[in-house]
Enzyme design. Structure first.
Site, PDB file in Angstrom:
ATOM      1  N   VAL A  67      -3.933 -13.826  -8.194  1.00  0.00           N
ATOM      2  CA  VAL A  67      -4.941 -13.640  -9.141  1.00  0.00           C
ATOM      3  C   VAL A  67      -4.782 -12.097  -9.965  1.00  0.00           C
ATOM      4  CG1 VAL A  67      -6.487 -14.901  -7.765  1.00  0.00           C
ATOM      5  CG2 VAL A  67      -6.552 -12.502  -7.452  1.00  0.00           C
ATOM      6  N   TYR A 163     -11.148   1.319  -4.326  1.00  0.00           N
ATOM      7  CA  TYR A 163     -11.829   0.037  -3.889  1.00  0.00           C
ATOM      8  C   TYR A 163     -13.226  -0.008  -4.524  1.00  0.00           C
ATOM      9  CZ  TYR A 163     -13.567  -3.823  -1.014  1.00  0.00           C
ATOM     10  OH  TYR A 163     -14.168  -4.900  -0.713  1.00  0.00           O
TER      11      TYR A 163
HETATM   12  P1  NAD Z   1      -9.582 -11.568   3.971  1.00  0.00           P
HETATM   13  O1  NAD Z   1      -8.512 -10.558   3.725  1.00  0.00           O
HETATM   14  O2  NAD Z   1      -9.778 -12.331   5.217  1.00  0.00           O
HETATM   15  O3  NAD Z   1      -9.522 -12.480   2.656  1.00  0.00           O
HETATM   16  C1  NAD Z   1      -9.010 -12.045   1.490  1.00  0.00           C
HETATM   17  C2  NAD Z   1      -8.195 -13.080   0.805  1.00  0.00           C
HETATM   18  O4  NAD Z   1      -7.678 -12.792  -0.600  1.00  0.00           O
HETATM   19  C3  NAD Z   1      -6.813 -13.272   1.728  1.00  0.00           C
HETATM   20  O5  NAD Z   1      -6.765 -14.539   2.029  1.00  0.00           O
HETATM   21  C4  NAD Z   1      -5.743 -12.678   0.844  1.00  0.00           C
HETATM   22  O6  NAD Z   1      -4.383 -13.248   0.998  1.00  0.00           O
HETATM   23  C5  NAD Z   1      -6.569 -13.114  -0.528  1.00  0.00           C
HETATM   24  N1  NAD Z   1      -5.670 -12.449  -1.626  1.00  0.00           N
HETATM   25  C6  NAD Z   1      -5.576 -10.933  -1.679  1.00  0.00           C
HETATM   26  N2  NAD Z   1      -4.955 -10.532  -2.800  1.00  0.00           N
HETATM   27  C7  NAD Z   1      -4.799 -11.673  -3.483  1.00  0.00           C
HETATM   28  C8  NAD Z   1      -3.959 -12.215  -4.708  1.00  0.00           C
HETATM   29  N3  NAD Z   1      -3.499 -11.142  -5.529  1.00  0.00           N
HETATM   30  N4  NAD Z   1      -4.011 -13.290  -5.195  1.00  0.00           N
HETATM   31  C9  NAD Z   1      -4.864 -14.340  -4.316  1.00  0.00           C
HETATM   32  N5  NAD Z   1      -5.360 -14.035  -3.363  1.00  0.00           N
HETATM   33  C10 NAD Z   1      -5.112 -12.745  -2.791  1.00  0.00           C
HETATM   34  O7  NAD Z   1     -10.737 -10.565   3.781  1.00  0.00           O
HETATM   35  P2  NAD Z   1     -12.301 -10.816   3.444  1.00  0.00           P
HETATM   36  O8  NAD Z   1     -13.327  -9.891   4.135  1.00  0.00           O
HETATM   37  O9  NAD Z   1     -12.792 -12.330   3.534  1.00  0.00           O
HETATM   38  O10 NAD Z   1     -12.195 -10.668   2.037  1.00  0.00           O
HETATM   39  C11 NAD Z   1     -12.807 -11.441   0.975  1.00  0.00           C
HETATM   40  C12 NAD Z   1     -13.466 -10.688   0.008  1.00  0.00           C
HETATM   41  O11 NAD Z   1     -14.615  -9.900   0.553  1.00  0.00           O
HETATM   42  C13 NAD Z   1     -12.723  -9.641  -0.821  1.00  0.00           C
HETATM   43  O12 NAD Z   1     -12.894  -9.389  -2.384  1.00  0.00           O
HETATM   44  C14 NAD Z   1     -13.109  -8.428  -0.216  1.00  0.00           C
HETATM   45  O13 NAD Z   1     -13.089  -7.309  -0.865  1.00  0.00           O
HETATM   46  C15 NAD Z   1     -14.716  -8.673   0.117  1.00  0.00           C
HETATM   47  N6  NAD Z   1     -15.466  -7.776   1.083  1.00  0.00           N
HETATM   48  C16 NAD Z   1     -14.915  -7.860   2.298  1.00  0.00           C
HETATM   49  C17 NAD Z   1     -15.586  -7.229   3.167  1.00  0.00           C
HETATM   50  C18 NAD Z   1     -15.152  -6.981   4.756  1.00  0.00           C
HETATM   51  O14 NAD Z   1     -15.668  -6.264   5.363  1.00  0.00           O
HETATM   52  N7  NAD Z   1     -14.378  -7.922   5.276  1.00  0.00           N
HETATM   53  C19 NAD Z   1     -16.875  -6.383   2.862  1.00  0.00           C
HETATM   54  C20 NAD Z   1     -17.138  -6.497   1.557  1.00  0.00           C
HETATM   55  C21 NAD Z   1     -16.443  -7.097   0.455  1.00  0.00           C
END
Ligand code: NAD
Length: 254
Positions: A67, A163
């Protein structure tokens, strides 16, 4: 499992191979929606999870693509929409921190141009570029978009300065897209606090305990807690658009 029948509905979830994205793909598919799971081409978890869910009898297809890459992202979205036969729901969830451990705001030297560019294109610009590619199909279906922001985007520290800025941008783009795609497409965001995913698995225990200490609910947020709100915003919130819903167990108000 949610008590909803989404038969005939088509969804694309970015970053769907793990964490919040996987929980969202799973819930949508268990409600009988047809779901395209976006994942990085070289992430084995993507095809593994699609194969596992397919074996469980739900309708999930693989939508590989980065993405953060403009051409790849647009091609991925177009392919997924064609394979799904249209699009009702888009979840812009893919994101990255670009760092194993949080970088304190005082440590300016650890933040370089490359980290800025990577986080802005992956976490922020991707939300616009995929929404733009999906807009005609979503308009035709009177669909909805949900973007994954973060409490880092509404004033908390997050894993680094770029971030937090990327996620503030997601909150802003959510409002702009809501204006731009109204009245046919609603656009909202979720802002999770610290969620127990592979993302935070390696973080120091004191970081996780600090989040728990601040939580009013006194348990860690799970991916399914976030997925439930994403699906509510997609299917049930007919008068909510342009909003960002915080999911942090009350951490930001404690
Ligand atoms: P995660 O790492 O399990 O999920 C992120 C997913 O995005 C992974 O599967 C990764 O491979 C994929 N990804 C990363 N870069 C990509 C790219 N360029 N193209 C396609 N896929 C890509 O972690 P998560 O916590 O489930 O994160 C999901 C969302 O939640 C993210 O946007 C993150 O910023 C947000 N978020 C997470 C938290 C937390 O504490 N885990 C808190 C707030 C927000």
């Amino acid at each position: 499992m949610l008590n909803q029948d989404l038969r005939g509905r088509r969804a694309l979830v970015t970053g769907g191979a793990s964490g919040i994205g996987l929980a969202t793909v799973t819930m949508l598919a268990e409600c009988n929606a047809k779901v395209a799971m976006n994942h990085l081409e070289d992430d084995p978890a993507g095809r593994e999870q699609v194969a596992r869910l397919t074996a469980e009898g739900v309708d999930v297809i693989s939508a590989p693509g980065d993405v953060g890459d403009p051409n790849d992202a647009e091609a991925m979205a177009q392919r997924a929409i064609t394979e799904l036969g249209g699009l009702d729901y888009l979840v812009n969830n893919a994101g990255m921190s670009g760092t194993e451990m949080p970088i304190p705001p005082s440590n300016l030297d650890m933040i370089d141009e490359e980290l800025w560019q990577t986080l802005l294109t992956t976490n922020l610009i991707s939300v616009f570029r995929i929404s733009k590619a999906a807009a005609p199909a979503l308009k035709e279906a009177n669909g909805a978009i949900v973007n994954t922001a973060s409490t880092a985007g509404i004033g908390l520290q997050g894993s680094s300065t770029p971030y937090a800025a990327s996620k503030s941008g997601v909150v802003s783009v959510t409002r702009s897209l809501a204006r731009g795609l109204a009245p046919s497409v609603r656009v909202n965001a979720v802002a999770p606090g610290q969620v127990e995913t592979r993302w935070t698995a390696g973080w120091p225990e004191k970081h996780k305990q600090a989040a728990l200490d601040k939580s009013l609910i006194k348990r860690h947020v799970q991916p399914e807690d976030v997925a439930q709100v994403i699906i509510f915003l997609l299917i049930g919130a007919s008068m909510i658009t342009g909003q960002t819903i915080v999911i942090d167990g009350g951490m930001t108000v404690s």
